[in-house]
Design a protein around this motif. Structure first.
Motif, PDB file in Angstrom:
ATOM      1  N   THR A 167      13.431  -4.734   9.475  1.00  0.00           N
ATOM      2  CA  THR A 167      14.106  -3.324   9.764  1.00  0.00           C
ATOM      3  C   THR A 167      12.585  -2.363   9.727  1.00  0.00           C
ATOM      4  O   THR A 167      12.692  -1.305  10.435  1.00  0.00           O
ATOM      5  N   PHE A 168      11.902  -2.578   8.965  1.00  0.00           N
ATOM      6  CA  PHE A 168      10.782  -1.961   9.303  1.00  0.00           C
ATOM      7  C   PHE A 168       9.213  -2.955  10.409  1.00  0.00           C
ATOM      8  O   PHE A 168       8.219  -3.220   9.086  1.00  0.00           O
ATOM      9  N   GLY A 169      10.125  -3.632  11.003  1.00  0.00           N
ATOM     10  CA  GLY A 169       9.466  -4.694  11.618  1.00  0.00           C
ATOM     11  C   GLY A 169       8.601  -4.338  12.614  1.00  0.00           C
ATOM     12  O   GLY A 169       8.221  -4.785  13.551  1.00  0.00           O
ATOM     13  N   LEU A 170       7.668  -3.290  12.089  1.00  0.00           N
ATOM     14  CA  LEU A 170       6.410  -3.003  13.269  1.00  0.00           C
ATOM     15  C   LEU A 170       5.360  -2.491  12.633  1.00  0.00           C
ATOM     16  O   LEU A 170       5.277  -2.052  11.150  1.00  0.00           O
ATOM     17  N   PRO A 171       4.093  -2.910  13.217  1.00  0.00           N
ATOM     18  CA  PRO A 171       2.709  -2.334  11.856  1.00  0.00           C
ATOM     19  C   PRO A 171       2.527  -0.654  11.471  1.00  0.00           C
ATOM     20  O   PRO A 171       1.810  -0.992  11.090  1.00  0.00           O
ATOM     21  N   VAL A 172       2.986  -0.018  12.137  1.00  0.00           N
ATOM     22  CA  VAL A 172       2.832   1.338  12.138  1.00  0.00           C
ATOM     23  C   VAL A 172       3.815   1.219  10.329  1.00  0.00           C
ATOM     24  O   VAL A 172       3.366   2.608   9.635  1.00  0.00           O
ATOM     25  N   PHE A 173       4.290   0.323  10.212  1.00  0.00           N
ATOM     26  CA  PHE A 173       5.274   0.820   8.922  1.00  0.00           C
ATOM     27  C   PHE A 173       4.605   0.626   7.595  1.00  0.00           C
ATOM     28  O   PHE A 173       4.117  -1.241   7.748  1.00  0.00           O
ATOM     29  N   ARG A 174       3.895   1.179   7.231  1.00  0.00           N
ATOM     30  CA  ARG A 174       3.131   0.632   5.485  1.00  0.00           C
ATOM     31  C   ARG A 174       4.137   1.996   5.013  1.00  0.00           C
ATOM     32  O   ARG A 174       3.531   2.678   4.410  1.00  0.00           O
ATOM     33  N   HIS A 175       4.778   1.615   4.078  1.00  0.00           N
ATOM     34  CA  HIS A 175       5.226   1.889   2.465  1.00  0.00           C
ATOM     35  C   HIS A 175       4.196   2.720   1.489  1.00  0.00           C
ATOM     36  O   HIS A 175       4.407   4.051   1.128  1.00  0.00           O
ATOM     37  N   GLY A 176       2.808   2.175   1.878  1.00  0.00           N
ATOM     38  CA  GLY A 176       2.122   2.632   0.177  1.00  0.00           C
ATOM     39  C   GLY A 176       2.985   2.544  -0.825  1.00  0.00           C
ATOM     40  O   GLY A 176       3.961   1.897  -1.333  1.00  0.00           O
ATOM     41  N   ASN A 177       2.522   3.145  -2.281  1.00  0.00           N
ATOM     42  CA  ASN A 177       2.743   3.284  -3.222  1.00  0.00           C
ATOM     43  C   ASN A 177       4.175   4.015  -3.430  1.00  0.00           C
ATOM     44  O   ASN A 177       3.669   5.433  -3.936  1.00  0.00           O
ATOM     45  N   ALA A 178       4.911   3.611  -4.252  1.00  0.00           N
ATOM     46  CA  ALA A 178       6.098   4.659  -4.852  1.00  0.00           C
ATOM     47  C   ALA A 178       5.595   5.026  -5.846  1.00  0.00           C
ATOM     48  O   ALA A 178       6.827   6.689  -5.839  1.00  0.00           O
TER      49      ALA A 178
END
Ligand SMILES: [Zn+2]
Length: 356
Positions: A150-161
């Protein structure tokens, strides 16, 4: 090793699990995993509607997933059901299967399918980030790992919720005369956001859209503490000033929001990393909180399983396949259709009280 033994260990992964029109099919076990069409025997990873559909003959899933299907579809959602616990092993035809926590939502599981020395793990949807509302993701060593993307691109880094929740609470403190309306998917995301708000020390009542009541009460019945929850229905507009309300994402942009005093619209989703998406939806306060692994989570998990072969499905397959190949792993996209990201598809059901 004699000739017969060598022959037996040469079961190819694609002889065990194979994508078909109804979804991932296990011929030697006689079942499908998360079938998108009615089948005789279904093994289901979790309760989201694109994975857990009604109308199958027999359904094997965790108790929580079965309960969620019953809540959504009614008592006759399948011909028969069987509950399986994490760590429990069951023989189906010529294969054995075992369920492991996927860390995605309450009751979500990865399904390990073993046959003649080969182990394939179908992980469904998963995340390796902490979530107070479900069992943590477990790394399962295997030969073939089937991963979502679903978030399989290096741009996707969710960080800390937890940091995103701090942003929400800071806004609540800053605008005591306004209400805060948080769009969050009804199954899983909403309860996680509430639990995170509680962890941050906020103990005032939290309000719910009517479409979220059943599933949220179900979480509480399974021991997930969510504090003082109240329904929006029947509340006076002025009394909602300074409060937080959780609602399905689709409700936060409709006429329903008129009952709130000058609402700040928030949306809790991994997609909120993309500013254009937030703008498009009219989201004033984007909260990057996802129940799917981000790029780092996906690649770290693939590494940790030790799998030599990776099958990539639903989402941004190409970049992840490329990453695996560059690491010397065998990788390929699976052509499975019918799975989506729940944040993008949470309409308020017509039979739920949309006025609530
Ligand atoms: Zn899901």
């Amino acid at each position: 090793m004699n000739f017969a033994a060598a022959y037996i260990t040469e079961m190819r992964p694609q002889d065990i699990l194979m994508p078909g029109p109804a979804g991932l099919c296990c011929k030697p076990g006689g079942f499908h995993i998360d079938p998108v069409r009615p089948v005789e025997r279904a093994v289901i990873t979790h309760g989201h509607s694109d994975h857990a559909r009604p109308g199958h003959g027999a359904v094997l899933a965790t108790q929580e997933t079965l309960d969620m299907m019953r809540l959504r579809y009614g008592d006759n959602f399948a011909g028969s059901t069987q509950a399986i616990a994490y760590g429990e092993q069951i023989k189906l035809g010529d294969v054995s299967i075992k369920f492991h926590p996927a860390g995605h939502v309450l009751g979500s599981a990865q399904i390990a399918v073993s046959c003649e020395g080969t182990c394939i793990v179908a992980s469904g949807d998963y995340k390796d980030a902490p979530d107070p509302t479900c069992a943590p993701f477990e790394v399962v060593p295997c030969d073939v790992f089937i991963t979502e993307a679903t978030f399989g691109l290096p741009v996707f880094r969710h960080g800390n919720a937890a940091d995103e929740i701090k942003k929400l609470l800071a806004s609540v403190a800053l605008f005591p005369e306004r209400s805060h309306l948080v769009g969050a998917y009804s199954l899983g995301k909403a309860q996680r956001v509430i639990a995170l708000i509680r962890e941050a020390g906020y103990d005032a009542p939290i309000y719910l859209h009517g479409a979220m009541e059943k599933i949220t009460r179900y979480y509480e019945s399974r021991g997930v503490a969510l504090g003082d929850l109240r329904m929006v229905k029947g509340m006076k507009k002025a009394d909602l000033a300074g409060t937080i309300t959780l609602a399905p994402p689709s409700a936060t942009s409709d006429i329903w929001t008129r009952r709130f005093p000058d609402p700040v619209t928030a949306f809790a989703s991994g997609w909120m990393r993309v500013r254009a998406r937030a703008r498009q939806r009219g989201v004033e306060l984007p909260l990057v909180i996802s129940d799917h692994a981000d790029w780092d989570g996906l690649t770290a998990t693939i590494d940790a399983t030790g799998a030599g072969e990776v099958w990539v499905t639903h989402g941004q397959e190409d970049a992840l396949v490329h990453w695996c190949t560059a690491k010397g792993l065998t990788a390929r996209p699976l052509d499975l259709v019918g799975y989506g990201d729940e944040d993008e598809s949470d309409p308020v059901p017509a039979d739920e009280d949309t006025e609530a």
